[in-house]
Motif scaffolding. Structure first.
Motif, PDB file in Angstrom:
ATOM      1  N   LYS A 114      17.315  23.121  61.807  1.00 21.83           N
ATOM      2  CA  LYS A 114      17.454  23.534  60.416  1.00 21.83           C
ATOM      3  C   LYS A 114      18.562  22.768  59.704  1.00 21.83           C
ATOM      4  O   LYS A 114      18.520  22.611  58.494  1.00 21.83           O
ATOM      5  N   LEU A 115      19.554  22.301  60.456  1.00 19.28           N
ATOM      6  CA  LEU A 115      20.717  21.664  59.859  1.00 19.28           C
ATOM      7  C   LEU A 115      20.768  20.159  60.089  1.00 19.28           C
ATOM      8  O   LEU A 115      21.617  19.490  59.527  1.00 19.28           O
ATOM      9  N   ALA A 116      19.867  19.650  60.914  1.00 21.80           N
ATOM     10  CA  ALA A 116      19.961  18.248  61.287  1.00 21.80           C
ATOM     11  C   ALA A 116      18.600  17.571  61.210  1.00 21.80           C
ATOM     12  O   ALA A 116      17.557  18.206  61.280  1.00 21.80           O
ATOM     13  N   LEU A 117      18.664  16.255  61.066  1.00 21.82           N
ATOM     14  CA  LEU A 117      17.467  15.426  61.008  1.00 21.82           C
ATOM     15  C   LEU A 117      17.508  14.403  62.135  1.00 21.82           C
ATOM     16  O   LEU A 117      18.568  13.897  62.485  1.00 21.82           O
ATOM     17  N   THR A 118      16.347  14.067  62.658  1.00 21.20           N
ATOM     18  CA  THR A 118      16.269  13.022  63.678  1.00 21.20           C
ATOM     19  C   THR A 118      16.489  11.669  63.018  1.00 21.20           C
ATOM     20  O   THR A 118      16.484  11.543  61.779  1.00 21.20           O
ATOM     21  N   ARG A 119      16.628  10.635  63.830  1.00 23.71           N
ATOM     22  CA  ARG A 119      16.771   9.275  63.292  1.00 23.71           C
ATOM     23  C   ARG A 119      15.555   8.911  62.447  1.00 23.71           C
ATOM     24  O   ARG A 119      15.693   8.370  61.356  1.00 23.71           O
ATOM     25  N   ASP A 120      14.362   9.204  62.962  1.00 23.12           N
ATOM     26  CA  ASP A 120      13.138   8.868  62.235  1.00 23.12           C
ATOM     27  C   ASP A 120      13.056   9.617  60.907  1.00 23.12           C
ATOM     28  O   ASP A 120      12.700   9.034  59.878  1.00 23.12           O
ATOM     29  N   GLU A 121      13.361  10.915  60.928  1.00 19.77           N
ATOM     30  CA  GLU A 121      13.326  11.710  59.694  1.00 19.77           C
ATOM     31  C   GLU A 121      14.337  11.184  58.681  1.00 19.77           C
ATOM     32  O   GLU A 121      14.048  11.094  57.483  1.00 19.77           O
ATOM     33  N   THR A 122      15.532  10.836  59.160  1.00 16.73           N
ATOM     34  CA  THR A 122      16.584  10.326  58.277  1.00 16.73           C
ATOM     35  C   THR A 122      16.175   9.002  57.651  1.00 16.73           C
ATOM     36  O   THR A 122      16.303   8.810  56.444  1.00 16.73           O
ATOM     37  N   ALA A 123      15.669   8.093  58.470  1.00 17.16           N
ATOM     38  CA  ALA A 123      15.236   6.784  57.963  1.00 17.16           C
ATOM     39  C   ALA A 123      14.126   6.945  56.939  1.00 17.16           C
ATOM     40  O   ALA A 123      14.144   6.300  55.878  1.00 17.16           O
TER      41      ALA A 123
END
Length: 98
Positions: free
Chosen positions: A42-51
């Motif tokens: 809920k508070l964090a994004l993966t590398r792929d999601e962030t990119a």
């Protein structure tokens, strides 16, 4: 002659216990990773999601990390997560906290 692919292995009680303990450690470790991941989702994004959200490549994220522009907020096992708040601040063009 039946072929049931059964393999019999001789091992000592200590060897069996070591193998068993190793399997249990792996399972427990994966459970901890999974539990932490579900908390952080809920508070964090993966590398792929962030990119994808920032419309940049994974190479750019790596370079931003090295340059201190946007650093991952957490690592769980081999997984890297970015703070959702920091990513959204970057998306708005705002200052990302160090």
């Amino acid at each position: 002659m039946s072929n049931n692919n059964t393999l019999l292995v001789q091992m000592t009680k200590d060897e069996l216990m070591q193998d068993f303990e190793q399997v249990v450690r792996k399972v427990v470790n994966q459970m901890q990773v999974d539990r932490q991941t579900s908390k952080d989702e809920k508070l964090a994004l993966t590398r792929d999601e962030t990119a994808e959200l920032l419309d940049v490549s994974l190479t750019t994220l790596h370079n931003w990390n090295k340059q201190g522009i946007l650093k991952p907020s957490a690592k769980v096992g081999k997984r890297v997560y970015y703070s959702k708040d920091e990513v959204l601040a970057r998306l708005r063009g705002g200052q990302v906290s160090a």
